[in-house]
Design a protein around this motif. Structure first.
Motif, PDB file in Angstrom:
ATOM      1  N   GLN A   3     -20.352 -23.395 -32.879  1.00 43.81           N
ATOM      2  CA  GLN A   3     -20.702 -22.657 -31.677  1.00 43.81           C
ATOM      3  C   GLN A   3     -20.210 -21.216 -31.801  1.00 43.81           C
ATOM      4  O   GLN A   3     -19.290 -20.911 -32.549  1.00 43.81           O
ATOM      5  N   ASP A  31     -23.428 -16.647 -29.290  1.00 45.30           N
ATOM      6  CA  ASP A  31     -24.881 -16.755 -29.184  1.00 45.30           C
ATOM      7  C   ASP A  31     -25.339 -18.178 -28.903  1.00 45.30           C
ATOM      8  O   ASP A  31     -26.490 -18.396 -28.531  1.00 45.30           O
ATOM      9  N   LEU A  32     -24.438 -19.156 -29.083  1.00 46.43           N
ATOM     10  CA  LEU A  32     -24.816 -20.558 -28.883  1.00 46.43           C
ATOM     11  C   LEU A  32     -23.622 -21.335 -28.355  1.00 46.43           C
ATOM     12  O   LEU A  32     -22.646 -21.557 -29.067  1.00 46.43           O
ATOM     13  N   THR A  33     -23.706 -21.736 -27.090  1.00 50.30           N
ATOM     14  CA  THR A  33     -22.681 -22.556 -26.455  1.00 50.30           C
ATOM     15  C   THR A  33     -23.348 -23.800 -25.891  1.00 50.30           C
ATOM     16  O   THR A  33     -24.244 -23.697 -25.044  1.00 50.30           O
ATOM     17  N   SER A  76     -30.799 -20.654 -29.459  1.00 49.17           N
ATOM     18  CA  SER A  76     -29.639 -19.866 -29.039  1.00 49.17           C
ATOM     19  C   SER A  76     -30.074 -18.844 -27.990  1.00 49.17           C
ATOM     20  O   SER A  76     -31.187 -18.894 -27.475  1.00 49.17           O
ATOM     21  N   LYS A  77     -29.200 -17.910 -27.705  1.00 51.13           N
ATOM     22  CA  LYS A  77     -29.535 -16.877 -26.725  1.00 51.13           C
ATOM     23  C   LYS A  77     -30.552 -15.874 -27.259  1.00 51.13           C
ATOM     24  O   LYS A  77     -31.252 -15.218 -26.479  1.00 51.13           O
ATOM     25  N   ASP A  94     -28.586 -23.581 -26.145  1.00 52.65           N
ATOM     26  CA  ASP A  94     -27.485 -22.932 -25.439  1.00 52.65           C
ATOM     27  C   ASP A  94     -27.444 -23.417 -23.988  1.00 52.65           C
ATOM     28  O   ASP A  94     -28.473 -23.778 -23.398  1.00 52.65           O
ATOM     29  N   THR A 101     -27.125 -21.831 -21.348  1.00 56.20           N
ATOM     30  CA  THR A 101     -27.817 -20.952 -20.398  1.00 56.20           C
ATOM     31  C   THR A 101     -29.311 -20.823 -20.705  1.00 56.20           C
ATOM     32  O   THR A 101     -29.956 -19.894 -20.214  1.00 56.20           O
ATOM     33  N   THR A 102     -29.854 -21.730 -21.507  1.00 57.55           N
ATOM     34  CA  THR A 102     -31.274 -21.656 -21.855  1.00 57.55           C
ATOM     35  C   THR A 102     -32.138 -21.835 -20.611  1.00 57.55           C
ATOM     36  O   THR A 102     -31.977 -22.820 -19.877  1.00 57.55           O
TER      37      THR A 102
END
Length: 202
Positions: free
Chosen positions: A67, A70-72, A92-93, A168, A170-171
């Motif tokens: 992670q 850019d990717l959570t 990712s974001k 992610d 927040t996608t």
């Protein structure tokens, strides 16, 4: 001078004894046949085993994806083990990746645009309202062929593949729908969403 006595006639060998002696001589002088050809069957068996081993090693675990900013990954209260079977699709974001290829399949626009119309219209099949992402579908078609061979080697049903979506937290929902729609159109009938376990219950 004394006359020599005539020699007694020697008995003739019978036909049976002659044939027995002949067979004995043939067995004594017989040589083992030399192998002057290559045994292809054993080599094919060995190559088949090696091929199956290599195909099985193609499928890698998605749980080891690192992670970053850019990717959570989102968190979940589920405690089930993550799926180990499937083609990994990373959202990712800023980009979309497929498998182990570090080259972005799609470069994502701002979050506001993603929430309204998804990826850019130039990546769509028929305009901004379409859910089919053409570059993603092209990459999935190649991954589908490889996964089909892997599933056949493992004795699984090759008529449909599985995908592990690593998105992610927040996608936007619109982007996630477009990715899942493209997966379905590319013969990926089952999807797994990678999350982090240990989230708090609402």
């Amino acid at each position: 001078m004394s006359a020599e006595l005539p020699r007694a006639p020697q008995p003739r060998a019978s036909v049976v004894r002659y044939k027995a002696a002949l067979r004995k001589a043939i067995r004594r002088n017989r040589r083992e046949p030399e192998i002057d050809f290559l045994n292809i069957t054993a080599m094919l068996d060995l190559m088949t085993i090696i091929l199956v081993f290599l195909l099985k090693s193609v499928g890698s675990s998605a749980a080891s994806i690192p992670q970053s900013k850019d990717l959570t990954l989102p968190k979940s209260v589920m405690q089930a083990e993550p799926s180990q079977e499937g083609v990994v699709v990373i959202v990712s974001k800023t980009q979309i990746l497929v498998g182990d290829d570090p080259t972005p399949i799609v470069v994502l626009p701002s979050r506001e645009q993603l929430a309204q119309s998804g990826v850019d219209a130039r990546y769509k099949r028929s305009g901004p309202n379409d859910h089919y992402i053409v570059p993603l579908a092209n990459a999935l078609s190649h991954a589908r062929e490889t996964d089909k061979a892997v599933r056949a080697a493992k004795g699984l049903d090759p008529s449909s593949s599985e995908a592990i979506v690593v998105a992610d937290a927040t996608t936007p929902y619109r982007l996630l729908c477009e990715v899942l729609f493209t997966l379905g159109q590319s013969e990926f009938g089952k999807h797994h969403l990678m999350v982090l376990s240990g989230g708090s219950k609402p």
